[in-house]
Every structure is written in structure tokens, then in C-alpha cells.
Write a protein that holds these residues in place. Structure first.
Motif, PDB file in Angstrom:
ATOM      1  N   LEU A  35      -7.496  13.981  -3.968  1.00 40.17           N
ATOM      2  CA  LEU A  35      -6.909  13.040  -4.917  1.00 40.17           C
ATOM      3  C   LEU A  35      -5.458  13.383  -5.229  1.00 40.17           C
ATOM      4  N   ALA A  36      -4.687  12.339  -5.450  1.00 37.22           N
ATOM      5  CA  ALA A  36      -3.315  12.497  -5.933  1.00 37.22           C
ATOM      6  C   ALA A  36      -3.088  11.430  -6.987  1.00 37.22           C
ATOM      7  N   GLU A  37      -2.241  11.759  -7.981  1.00 37.89           N
ATOM      8  CA  GLU A  37      -2.025  10.815  -9.082  1.00 37.89           C
ATOM      9  C   GLU A  37      -0.713  10.050  -8.964  1.00 37.89           C
ATOM     10  N   SER A  38       0.041  10.301  -7.897  1.00 37.68           N
ATOM     11  CA  SER A  38       1.303   9.581  -7.691  1.00 37.68           C
ATOM     12  C   SER A  38       1.660   9.618  -6.216  1.00 37.68           C
ATOM     13  N   GLY A  39       2.595   8.756  -5.847  1.00 38.69           N
ATOM     14  CA  GLY A  39       3.057   8.760  -4.475  1.00 38.69           C
ATOM     15  C   GLY A  39       3.712  10.082  -4.101  1.00 38.69           C
ATOM     16  N   GLY A  40       4.544  10.603  -4.995  1.00 37.28           N
ATOM     17  CA  GLY A  40       5.191  11.881  -4.735  1.00 37.28           C
ATOM     18  C   GLY A  40       4.198  13.016  -4.576  1.00 37.28           C
ATOM     19  N   GLN A  41       3.184  13.037  -5.445  1.00 35.95           N
ATOM     20  CA  GLN A  41       2.157  14.071  -5.342  1.00 35.95           C
ATOM     21  C   GLN A  41       1.370  13.910  -4.042  1.00 35.95           C
ATOM     22  N   ALA A  42       1.121  12.680  -3.632  1.00 37.51           N
ATOM     23  CA  ALA A  42       0.402  12.434  -2.376  1.00 37.51           C
ATOM     24  C   ALA A  42       1.175  12.982  -1.187  1.00 37.51           C
ATOM     25  N   LEU A  43       2.480  12.749  -1.154  1.00 38.89           N
ATOM     26  CA  LEU A  43       3.294  13.246  -0.041  1.00 38.89           C
ATOM     27  C   LEU A  43       3.296  14.768   0.004  1.00 38.89           C
ATOM     28  N   LEU A  58      -8.011   8.396   6.572  1.00 36.98           N
ATOM     29  CA  LEU A  58      -7.666   7.160   5.870  1.00 36.98           C
ATOM     30  C   LEU A  58      -7.036   7.537   4.539  1.00 36.98           C
ATOM     31  N   ILE A  59      -5.971   6.807   4.194  1.00 40.56           N
ATOM     32  CA  ILE A  59      -5.326   6.983   2.895  1.00 40.56           C
ATOM     33  C   ILE A  59      -5.528   5.701   2.108  1.00 40.56           C
ATOM     34  N   LEU A  60      -6.012   5.846   0.877  1.00 35.58           N
ATOM     35  CA  LEU A  60      -6.218   4.715  -0.026  1.00 35.58           C
ATOM     36  C   LEU A  60      -5.207   4.814  -1.158  1.00 35.58           C
ATOM     37  N   LEU A  61      -4.430   3.748  -1.341  1.00 32.70           N
ATOM     38  CA  LEU A  61      -3.371   3.741  -2.342  1.00 32.70           C
ATOM     39  C   LEU A  61      -3.597   2.662  -3.390  1.00 32.70           C
ATOM     40  N   ASP A  62      -3.352   3.015  -4.640  1.00 31.08           N
ATOM     41  CA  ASP A  62      -3.206   2.003  -5.679  1.00 31.08           C
ATOM     42  C   ASP A  62      -1.847   1.360  -5.437  1.00 31.08           C
ATOM     43  N   ALA A  63      -1.736   0.063  -5.608  1.00 29.07           N
ATOM     44  CA  ALA A  63      -0.461  -0.622  -5.363  1.00 29.07           C
ATOM     45  C   ALA A  63       0.520  -0.421  -6.507  1.00 29.07           C
ATOM     46  N   VAL A  64       0.013  -0.396  -7.739  1.00 29.14           N
ATOM     47  CA  VAL A  64       0.886  -0.341  -8.910  1.00 29.14           C
ATOM     48  C   VAL A  64       0.741   1.025  -9.577  1.00 29.14           C
ATOM     49  N   MET A  65       1.791   1.839  -9.421  1.00 25.19           N
ATOM     50  CA  MET A  65       1.844   3.157 -10.049  1.00 25.19           C
ATOM     51  C   MET A  65       3.261   3.370 -10.550  1.00 25.19           C
ATOM     52  N   PRO A  66       3.420   4.149 -11.623  1.00 29.39           N
ATOM     53  CA  PRO A  66       4.785   4.432 -12.090  1.00 29.39           C
ATOM     54  C   PRO A  66       5.528   5.294 -11.072  1.00 29.39           C
ATOM     55  N   GLY A  67       6.837   5.200 -11.091  1.00 19.94           N
ATOM     56  CA  GLY A  67       7.632   5.986 -10.153  1.00 19.94           C
ATOM     57  C   GLY A  67       7.516   5.393  -8.766  1.00 19.94           C
ATOM     58  N   MET A  68       6.964   6.150  -7.867  1.00 18.15           N
ATOM     59  CA  MET A  68       6.767   5.701  -6.489  1.00 18.15           C
ATOM     60  C   MET A  68       5.471   4.898  -6.408  1.00 18.15           C
ATOM     61  N   ASP A  69       5.589   3.588  -6.288  1.00 19.86           N
ATOM     62  CA  ASP A  69       4.392   2.746  -6.238  1.00 19.86           C
ATOM     63  C   ASP A  69       3.739   2.818  -4.851  1.00 19.86           C
ATOM     64  N   ALA A  76       7.081   5.701   2.829  1.00 16.90           N
ATOM     65  CA  ALA A  76       7.381   7.123   3.036  1.00 16.90           C
ATOM     66  C   ALA A  76       6.431   7.738   4.051  1.00 16.90           C
ATOM     67  N   ILE A  77       5.168   7.358   3.986  1.00 16.07           N
ATOM     68  CA  ILE A  77       4.181   7.852   4.951  1.00 16.07           C
ATOM     69  C   ILE A  77       4.566   7.405   6.359  1.00 16.07           C
ATOM     70  N   ARG A  78       4.977   6.166   6.503  1.00 16.88           N
ATOM     71  CA  ARG A  78       5.329   5.626   7.820  1.00 16.88           C
ATOM     72  C   ARG A  78       6.587   6.271   8.394  1.00 16.88           C
ATOM     73  N   HIS A  79       7.420   6.852   7.542  1.00 14.03           N
ATOM     74  CA  HIS A  79       8.630   7.510   8.023  1.00 14.03           C
ATOM     75  C   HIS A  79       8.415   8.990   8.325  1.00 14.03           C
ATOM     76  N   HIS A  80       7.206   9.474   8.113  1.00 12.69           N
ATOM     77  CA  HIS A  80       6.893  10.882   8.366  1.00 12.69           C
ATOM     78  C   HIS A  80       6.200  10.980   9.725  1.00 12.69           C
TER      79      HIS A  80
END
Length: 135
Positions: A35-43, A58-69, A76-80
Motif C-alpha cells: 500500500l501507498a498513500e500518495s503518488g510520491g510514496q508509491a514511486l 498490477l498497480i491500482l491507483l485512486d484517481a483523485v489524491m492530493p499532491g500527485m494525483d 511518472a510510472i510510464r516514464h520509469h
């Protein structure tokens, strides 16, 4: 034989939703969930996980999150180089046809609607992931 889904990363800023998803996917679905609570934490988690040999299938993302949605996290994932081949789906309340189409246009392999049935979520996740498997 098709590969079996085992490892999932779930990213959501809502602790209650995280807990439900973890219980659902881990205990009902038998999946190894991180689990991660933000896009930055996920990366950051993905960077560490790759070094440890744990790469989500598989990565499951919430669409609406503060900061990095969710869409910014997907970009960012696609650029890594080590992550760009991992399928990404959204778990979101944004389920109007136009919203789903927009998320898929960003490269998402699917959208799972919130609210979801916790007992049915593992099957929904496997269906989304299964649609990405090439015979």
C-alpha cells in the motif's frame, strides 16, 4: 499456461479504503498487496521494491489524491524504464463514460468503480489484470 496474479500495489490517500482493499485482496483474494498513500510514496515504494525483487504485476491507483494525483502518478510510472510495462488500473468514483475513456486514454488498462463490493473486488482485479495478458 497463463501467469497468475500474485502481487498488487494499491495507492489511495484514504486510510479506510486502503484497509478495506488490503483485507479484500489479501485475505479474500490471497494476493500479496503493498500500500501507498500518495503518488510520491508509491514511486518511492516501487524503487525499493524493485531493488528487493518485488515487482507488482498490477498497480491500482485512486484517481483523485492530493499532491500527485492518479493520472500524474501513472505518467511518472510510464516514464520509469523499470516500471513502464506494469499494467495500471484506476479504482475511482470517476465512472462516467467520458471519465473512464479519459483514464484509459492515459494508458490505464481498466477502471474499477468505487464504491466496490469488498468480496467481489479480488475477482474484479483479476478480470482487469487478465484482460492485459497476451495469449
Amino acid at each position: 499456461m497463463a501467469e497468475t496474479l500474485n502481487r498488487v500495489l494499491y495507492v489511495d490517500d484514504e486510510p479506510d479504503i486502503q484497509a478495506i482493499v488490503e483485507l479484500s485482496l489479501r485475505h479474500v483474494g490471497g494476493l500479496d498487496v503493498r500500500l501507498a498513500e500518495s503518488g510520491g510514496q508509491a514511486l518511492a515504494l516501487l524503487e525499493r521494491a524493485i531493488l528487493e525483487g518485488w515487482v507488482p504485476q498490477l498497480i491500482l491507483l485512486d484517481a483523485v489524491m492530493p499532491g500527485m494525483d492518479g493520472p500524474a502518478t501513472l505518467a511518472a510510472i510510464r516514464h520509469h524504464p523499470s516500471l513502464d510495462g506494469i499494467p495500471v488500473a484506476f479504482v475511482t468514483a470517476m465512472t462516467q463514460d467520458s471519465e473512464v475513456a479519459a483514464l484509459k486514454a492515459l494508458g490505464a488498462v481498466g477502471v474499477i468503480a468505487k464504491p466496490f463490493d469488498p468480496l467481489g473486488l479480488p475477482g474484479n482485479v483479476r478480470d482487469v489484470w487478465g484482460a492485459t495478458i497476451r495469449p
